[in-house]
Design an enzyme around this catalytic site. Structure first.
Site, mmCIF file in Angstrom:
data_model
loop_
_atom_site.group_PDB
_atom_site.id
_atom_site.type_symbol
_atom_site.label_atom_id
_atom_site.label_comp_id
_atom_site.label_asym_id
_atom_site.label_seq_id
_atom_site.Cartn_x
_atom_site.Cartn_y
_atom_site.Cartn_z
ATOM 1 N N ASP A 190 -6.366 13.688 106.377
ATOM 2 C CA ASP A 190 -7.650 14.067 106.946
ATOM 3 C C ASP A 190 -7.589 15.567 107.235
ATOM 4 O OD1 ASP A 190 -6.196 14.324 109.327
ATOM 5 O OD2 ASP A 190 -6.908 12.433 110.154
ATOM 6 N N SER B 38 0.040 12.709 117.753
ATOM 7 C CA SER B 38 -0.380 11.915 116.593
ATOM 8 C C SER B 38 0.580 11.998 115.419
ATOM 9 C CB SER B 38 -1.775 12.338 116.133
ATOM 10 O OG SER B 38 -1.780 13.708 115.766
ATOM 11 N N HIS C 158 -4.059 15.828 109.681
ATOM 12 C CA HIS C 158 -2.777 15.148 109.537
ATOM 13 C C HIS C 158 -2.290 15.076 108.095
ATOM 14 C CE1 HIS C 158 -4.839 13.552 113.147
ATOM 15 N NE2 HIS C 158 -3.646 13.778 113.687
#
Length: 372
Positions: free
Chosen positions: A346, A53, A349
């Site tokens: 978040d 990610s 991340h």
């Protein structure tokens, strides 16, 4: 949510486990303009990216996994406030890198069906949020494995060959900048959250297992013709807000980093660097360049030293900032007013500002790779 976090125990893992399965703006012209664009040598033809990610600009939008971020408030500070599938509020480090070396302003997802051949040739990301070097890791969240990302590279090459010829495809691959960013999910999601690998591996042996997986992947890239490869190390995993919440004794009142996780990252990074050095020696005669990209140091400086002007270093901008990621950070979530004051967007991340600073720390290694 605060009450649930404070009551965290084994029986709550089923509820909270999904948020661990993801690994670790229009932005204002003034902010984006602050990144100095480098002049890349003409030989740098493309940027090709693999990983999780931290490198996925939206490939998970096109596969059957719940671990997506193609909805608001993700992308709140991206161009036209568009949620692209990047797990942040704006740009990823790889977007800054692509601009720095003079190729493009953002790196698109390879699986985006709207890409033109010119966009493909100048660079794409094959990365998938939730992936890792351990083959078990992506199977947990039904995302794209590193092996499949390698297959996508081979498919990419065939597409370029069909459009521009075999010689052009060979030239693109041999002169591309390859970037690999993965590993956090292998530890946070897989080893520490599930019992399977812990039954067979001690922490040191699992570090070796993952680093060997990374080295094998790099060798495959070299076999495919890659000659410039940057490999991102692990961040200080114990400073991720979700790790603080789920793995520390006082996740609400005392939100300090967990050194057990962070020490694993340090040990892994040291071994990875040694393996990269050894691989560089083996391939030097071919003209290949391999470099370690240090994400650990800048994130540690942000989270432990309150450096760079961040006001909040141990929780994310979205929701409570303690466990929310992916579908738990959604249009109904409360969001901070100014993400640039937060290290994390978040619970997992970094924000765009953090990714910009991480990119800045990569610049010496990038200059070596591209020949600046």
């Amino acid at each position: 949510m605060f009450l649930l976090c404070s009551m965290m125990s084994t029986k709550y893992w089923i509820f909270f486990f999904p948020f661990l399965l993801i690994e670790h703006k229009a932005i204002s012209a003034q902010e984006f303009g602050g990144v100095k664009t480098g002049s890349s040598p003409p030989s740098v033809s493309s940027i090709l990216i693999f990983g999780d990610s931290t490198a996925d600009p939206g490939n998970n939008n096109y596969i059957g996994t719940p671990f997506k971020s193609d909805f608001s408030p993700y992308g709140r500070d991206f161009f036209n406030h568009t949620p692209t599938g990047r797990f942040t509020n704006g740009l990823l480090a790889n977007d800054f890198i692509a601009k720095y070396i003079g190729l493009k302003e953002i790196v698109p997802a390879y699986l985006d069906p709207s890409l033109t051949i010119d966009e493909l040739i100048s660079g794409v990301s094959f990365a998938s949020a939730g992936s890792g070097f351990d083959p078990l890791t992506p199977s947990i969240s039904n995302v794209i494995t590193l092996s499949d990302q390698m297959n996508h590279l081979k498919e990419y090459r065939r597409k370029v060959e069909a459009a521009a010829g075999e010689a052009k495809a060979k030239e693109v691959i041999s002169n591309a900048l390859f970037l690999v960013s993965a590993g956090t999910n292998d530890f946070v999601v897989n080893y520490f959250a599930l019992p399977v690998r812990r039954r067979s591996y001690t922490i040191p042996s699992y570090i070796d297992f993952v680093s060997n997986g990374a080295t094998q992947f790099l060798q495959e890239l070299l076999d495919e013709g890659a000659r410039r490869i940057g490999v991102v190390g692990l961040p200080p995993m114990g400073c991720l807000p979700v790790v603080i919440t789920l793995f520390t004794n006082h996740p609400i009142l005392d939100r300090g980093c967990d050194d057990n996780f962070t020490s694993v990252a340090r040990d892994y990074n040291q071994i990875l660097q040694k393996e990269l050095d050894a691989l560089q020696v083996r391939v030097r005669s071919s003209g290949a360049r391999i470099a370690y990209l240090d994400a650990y140091t800048p994130l540690e400086e942000m989270t432990l030293g309150h450096k760079y002007g961040f006001d909040v270093v141990n929780s994310g901008c979205c929701g409570t900032g303690m466990v929310e990621a992916s579908f738990m950070c959604n249009p109904k979530s409360p969001v901070c007013d100014d993400a640039s004051k937060y290290v994390f967007w978040d619970a997992i991340h970094p924000t765009q500002k953090s990714y910009d600073l991480i990119f800045q720390s990569f610049r010496p290694a990038l200059d070596y790779l591209v020949g600046n």
